[in-house]
Scaffold this motif. Sequence first.
Motif, short mmCIF file in Angstrom:
data_model
loop_
_atom_site.label_atom_id
_atom_site.label_comp_id
_atom_site.label_asym_id
_atom_site.label_seq_id
_atom_site.Cartn_x
_atom_site.Cartn_y
_atom_site.Cartn_z
N GLN A 143 -9.99 -3.29 5.90
CA GLN A 143 -9.04 -4.26 6.45
C GLN A 143 -8.27 -3.71 7.66
O GLN A 143 -7.56 -4.46 8.32
N PHE A 144 -8.44 -2.41 7.95
CA PHE A 144 -7.66 -1.77 8.99
C PHE A 144 -8.56 -1.20 10.08
O PHE A 144 -9.54 -0.51 9.79
N ALA A 145 -8.19 -1.46 11.32
CA ALA A 145 -8.96 -0.94 12.44
C ALA A 145 -8.74 0.55 12.64
O ALA A 145 -9.58 1.24 13.23
N ALA A 146 -7.61 1.06 12.16
CA ALA A 146 -7.31 2.50 12.24
C ALA A 146 -6.31 2.84 11.16
O ALA A 146 -5.49 2.00 10.76
N ALA A 147 -6.37 4.07 10.67
CA ALA A 147 -5.40 4.58 9.70
C ALA A 147 -5.08 6.01 10.07
O ALA A 147 -5.85 6.93 9.79
N VAL A 148 -3.95 6.20 10.73
CA VAL A 148 -3.53 7.52 11.19
C VAL A 148 -2.50 8.06 10.19
O VAL A 148 -1.46 7.43 9.96
N CYS A 149 -2.81 9.23 9.60
CA CYS A 149 -1.98 9.79 8.53
C CYS A 149 -1.42 11.15 8.95
O CYS A 149 -1.66 11.62 10.07
N GLY A 150 -0.73 11.79 8.01
CA GLY A 150 -0.11 13.07 8.29
C GLY A 150 -1.09 14.13 8.73
O GLY A 150 -0.76 14.98 9.57
N GLU A 151 -2.29 14.10 8.17
CA GLU A 151 -3.29 15.08 8.57
C GLU A 151 -3.74 14.89 10.02
O GLU A 151 -4.17 15.85 10.68
#
Length: 257
Positions: A143-151
């Motif tokens: 459902q998400f075009a990008a998922a930018v996380c802490g890593e």
Amino acid sequence: MLAALLWDVDGTLAETERDGHRVAFNEAFEAHGLPWRWSVERYAELLRVTGGRERLLHDMATQPDAPASPAERERLVTALHAEKNRRYGQIVERGGIALRPGVQRLMREAAAQGVQLAITTTTSRVNLDALLSARLGAAWHTQFAAAVCGEDAPARKPDPQVYLRCLDALQLDADEVLAIEDSPNGLAAACAAGIATLVTRSLNFASHSFEGALAVCDDLDQPAAPSPRLRGARAARIDLALLRQWHGAWWQEPLRA
């Protein structure tokens, strides 16, 4: 034109901090035989420090029985943080944390109207996966075009790194997106990246004024007050049509200065 909504996670998608991460931290302390416990009030103070590991190190400086050497503290932080993440996952799996009001509604509106969704969080990917798998299903990432996380963005908010990396991933400019945040550090990070920001105040920041936000509300289904810069009327609730209207007005040429 509004092309994407960029969602913070903790406090924005769900009230994870007080009844999720805080509880899991306290369980981790107990599991390691430590007498430390974070009250609701103390945890609210610690939220001024972004990042769970960073919060632990900050608090250790106040604990007389904390390890003396930096290396020993780092080892303890690593062990505590891993235990906290495991217990946080268990809390989420038990159904202890729901998405905040209006979150899924707005996500569905965006998807139906061709507006992309993205995640911009400095929490860990394992915590993100635990929450969204429980609430949106195992295939939540589709459902998400990008998922930018802490890593992906080790510089914590209010540093704008997570937002800048998300813009790169989406191949969009700052004036094509809108951030959704709940905290002063989150707002500062998005603003530093040049991104207009809607604030849905979480419990820990319920009385904060959030100057510089495009609009502020208590949750997406509650009345929202737009920035004085927009000169708009208070809205009954947040929907995509309203966000498009406010976002367009925010970027009108006379207002940019």
